[in-house]
Scaffold this motif. Structure first.
Motif, PDB file in Angstrom:
ATOM      1  N   GLU A  74      13.968   3.648  -1.885  1.00 51.27           N
ATOM      2  CA  GLU A  74      13.163   2.849  -2.338  1.00 51.27           C
ATOM      3  C   GLU A  74      12.225   2.317  -1.261  1.00 51.27           C
ATOM      4  O   GLU A  74      11.128   1.582  -2.006  1.00 51.27           O
ATOM      5  N   ARG A  75      12.138   2.535  -0.296  1.00 49.31           N
ATOM      6  CA  ARG A  75      11.294   2.003   0.723  1.00 49.31           C
ATOM      7  C   ARG A  75      10.077   2.209   0.612  1.00 49.31           C
ATOM      8  O   ARG A  75       9.083   1.373   0.649  1.00 49.31           O
ATOM      9  N   LYS A  76       9.550   3.452   0.225  1.00 48.49           N
ATOM     10  CA  LYS A  76       8.327   3.875   0.003  1.00 48.49           C
ATOM     11  C   LYS A  76       7.648   3.145  -1.019  1.00 48.49           C
ATOM     12  O   LYS A  76       6.604   2.668  -0.982  1.00 48.49           O
ATOM     13  N   THR A  77       8.041   3.134  -2.189  1.00 45.19           N
ATOM     14  CA  THR A  77       7.738   2.253  -3.492  1.00 45.19           C
ATOM     15  C   THR A  77       7.612   0.718  -3.144  1.00 45.19           C
ATOM     16  O   THR A  77       6.415   0.354  -3.237  1.00 45.19           O
ATOM     17  N   PHE A  78       8.502   0.263  -2.504  1.00 43.40           N
ATOM     18  CA  PHE A  78       8.359  -1.223  -2.313  1.00 43.40           C
ATOM     19  C   PHE A  78       7.590  -1.631  -1.237  1.00 43.40           C
ATOM     20  O   PHE A  78       6.891  -2.739  -1.159  1.00 43.40           O
ATOM     21  N   GLY A  79       7.446  -0.573  -0.261  1.00 38.25           N
ATOM     22  CA  GLY A  79       6.449  -0.822   1.009  1.00 38.25           C
ATOM     23  C   GLY A  79       4.852  -0.989   0.322  1.00 38.25           C
ATOM     24  O   GLY A  79       4.543  -1.814   0.649  1.00 38.25           O
ATOM     25  N   LYS A  80       4.699  -0.098  -0.652  1.00 38.95           N
ATOM     26  CA  LYS A  80       3.516  -0.040  -1.010  1.00 38.95           C
ATOM     27  C   LYS A  80       3.375  -1.294  -2.010  1.00 38.95           C
ATOM     28  O   LYS A  80       2.173  -2.128  -1.940  1.00 38.95           O
ATOM     29  N   LEU A  81       4.095  -1.680  -2.863  1.00 34.63           N
ATOM     30  CA  LEU A  81       3.979  -2.761  -3.577  1.00 34.63           C
ATOM     31  C   LEU A  81       4.132  -3.978  -2.715  1.00 34.63           C
ATOM     32  O   LEU A  81       3.079  -4.865  -3.043  1.00 34.63           O
ATOM     33  N   LEU A  82       4.510  -4.069  -1.751  1.00 34.28           N
ATOM     34  CA  LEU A  82       4.654  -5.323  -1.107  1.00 34.28           C
ATOM     35  C   LEU A  82       3.315  -5.304  -0.279  1.00 34.28           C
ATOM     36  O   LEU A  82       2.766  -6.701  -0.247  1.00 34.28           O
ATOM     37  N   ASN A  83       2.944  -4.319   0.268  1.00 32.91           N
ATOM     38  CA  ASN A  83       1.417  -4.239   1.012  1.00 32.91           C
ATOM     39  C   ASN A  83       0.604  -4.756  -0.016  1.00 32.91           C
ATOM     40  O   ASN A  83      -0.587  -5.783   0.439  1.00 32.91           O
ATOM     41  N   ASP A  84       0.269  -4.117  -1.029  1.00 35.54           N
ATOM     42  CA  ASP A  84      -0.467  -4.491  -2.277  1.00 35.54           C
ATOM     43  C   ASP A  84      -0.551  -5.931  -2.591  1.00 35.54           C
ATOM     44  O   ASP A  84      -1.474  -6.855  -3.067  1.00 35.54           O
ATOM     45  N   LEU A  85       0.893  -6.573  -2.824  1.00 35.52           N
ATOM     46  CA  LEU A  85       0.886  -7.968  -2.960  1.00 35.52           C
ATOM     47  C   LEU A  85       0.088  -8.600  -1.799  1.00 35.52           C
ATOM     48  O   LEU A  85      -0.574  -9.775  -2.178  1.00 35.52           O
ATOM     49  N   LYS A  86       0.453  -8.224  -0.585  1.00 35.13           N
ATOM     50  CA  LYS A  86      -0.037  -9.132   0.631  1.00 35.13           C
ATOM     51  C   LYS A  86      -1.660  -9.040   0.388  1.00 35.13           C
ATOM     52  O   LYS A  86      -2.254 -10.294   0.689  1.00 35.13           O
ATOM     53  N   ASN A  87      -2.020  -7.983   0.474  1.00 36.87           N
ATOM     54  CA  ASN A  87      -3.475  -7.768   0.186  1.00 36.87           C
ATOM     55  C   ASN A  87      -4.153  -8.663  -0.771  1.00 36.87           C
ATOM     56  O   ASN A  87      -5.054  -9.245  -0.833  1.00 36.87           O
ATOM     57  N   LYS A  88      -3.689  -8.400  -1.923  1.00 36.88           N
ATOM     58  CA  LYS A  88      -4.053  -9.158  -3.095  1.00 36.88           C
ATOM     59  C   LYS A  88      -4.206 -11.183  -2.843  1.00 36.88           C
ATOM     60  O   LYS A  88      -5.091 -11.631  -2.906  1.00 36.88           O
ATOM     61  N   ALA A  89      -2.903 -11.275  -2.096  1.00 35.23           N
ATOM     62  CA  ALA A  89      -2.790 -12.899  -1.873  1.00 35.23           C
ATOM     63  C   ALA A  89      -3.864 -13.215  -0.834  1.00 35.23           C
ATOM     64  O   ALA A  89      -4.614 -14.222  -0.801  1.00 35.23           O
TER      65      ALA A  89
END
Ligand code: DAH
Length: 363
Positions: A74-89
């Protein structure tokens, strides 16, 4: 009272209650939702946002540290989600900060038209200019025009045409700054050079004054400087006499220093005038009683003058059989020192605001 509790929050609270780990996906979704609806108001709120989500102990940073518990597939999927979240914030925070700064700036440039204006610090006229303007004003009232000449002169205008023969000791008295020799180019030692220029270029009647800066290679002291100013006067016409000269200078002295001013002429020598004189005025400080300004004589010398020498008229192509004239030269600094009781001529050139701001003028 009825509260609408969102589904996800319900689940979240429930899991928390049961002390069960909340899935990463839900955490990301919740934070995403929270940050999208964050209410910003000023810099302080933006900073709170940063602390809550992006700082070392912030929620998003915390998610990154939990990332190692995520299953490898799941790392690939969550890695992307997390990075997107951080960039958004981060971009929400940047934007909030930008808006807060713009708001602050706008607030500070709001114009209050009722506020009394700040007084702009206005400079004051230099005492030398005040005295020069006063002199110019007095002479223009009796028909003298104002002309100017160059500060860099040749030998002809500064000396020869003024009847200073070559090798004559009178030249030595005017310690000259030479710029070039043979032919001589120099800094004018007096404003009398402008007499020559004006006479060469016009025919009588001539009635003008020439204020300007002059230069002499003198040791600088409390009483003399290598730069100073003069106001030269010249009147050429038919039948101009010494009586006209005296009357004009009486008028000047009284207008300049006051109607009770007394005047005296002492015979003197200048190559370009014959006869020549120096004019003294009664000391304005002690009114003739004697003080250290007038060196206890009761008199102060303010100018040199005389009838224009016929040689000078001839050199300047003015018919000396037909015309006569008078000339005078007033030292501005000396006169200003006397008027304002300034004891040291150097003060005029030091640009010390504490000295300069003490002088006020009507013109
Ligand atoms: N040029 C003289 C000087 O600097 C002052 C002077 C004397 C000017 C007599 C004159 C004059 O016009 O007639 O010492």
């Amino acid at each position: 009272m009825y509260f609408r509790i969102p589904q996800r929050n319900l689940l979240y609270s429930l899991l928390k209650l049961l002390n069960r780990p909340i899935p990463m996906k839900d955490k990301i979704d919740k934070i995403l939702k929270d940050i999208e609806s964050y209410k910003f108001d000023g810099k302080e709120a933006a900073e709170q946002f940063r602390l809550k989500y992006l700082s070392k102990k912030g929620q998003i940073t915390d998610l990154f540290s939990q990332f190692r518990h995520v299953a490898p597939e799941e790392r690939k999927t969550f890695g992307k989600l997390l990075n997107d979240l951080k960039n958004k914030a981060q971009s929400i925070f940047d934007e909030a900060n930008k808006q807060a700064s713009a708001q602050e700036e706008k607030g500070s440039t709001d114009i209050d038209l009722t506020r009394p204006s700040l007084s702009a610090p206005l400079g004051s006229r230099h005492p030398v200019s005040i005295v020069r303007n006063k002199m110019t004003d007095i002479f223009s009232r009796i028909g003298f025009t104002v002309e100017e000449g160059p500060e860099i002169e040749n030998d002809w205008h500064n000396f020869t045409a003024l009847n200073f023969p070559e090798e004559h000791p009178a030249r030595d008295m005017q310690d000259t700054f030479f710029i070039e020799k043979d032919p001589d180019i120099l800094l004018r030692t007096h404003t009398s050079s402008v007499q020559v220029r004006v006479m060469e270029n016009s025919q009588p009647p001539i009635r003008s004054i020439f204020p300007g800066r002059v230069f002499r290679n003198e040791a600088i002291s409390a009483r003399s400087h290598c730069i100073f100013h003069q106001v030269e006067g010249l009147y050429i016409d038919k039948d101009v006499s010494f009586a006209d000269l005296k009357q004009t200078l009486y008028y000047f002295a009284r207008e300049f220093l006051g109607q009770d001013t007394r005047v005296r002429f002492r015979p003197s020598y200048f190559p370009f005038t014959e006869p020549s004189a120096e004019m003294d005025v009664s000391c304005q400080i002690c009114h003739g009683k004697g003080c250290n300004v007038c060196k206890y004589t009761g008199w102060l010398e303010i100018l040199g003058c005389g009838m224009v020498h016929p040689n000078v008229l001839d050199f300047c192509k003015i018919n000396s059989k037909k015309y006569t004239g008078y000339a005078f030269g007033i030292g501005i600094e000396r006169t200003a020192m006397m008027m304002y009781q300034v004891k040291d001529i150097r003060l005029y050139y030091e640009n010390d605001i504490r000295f300069l701001k003490q002088f006020t003028s009507a013109i």
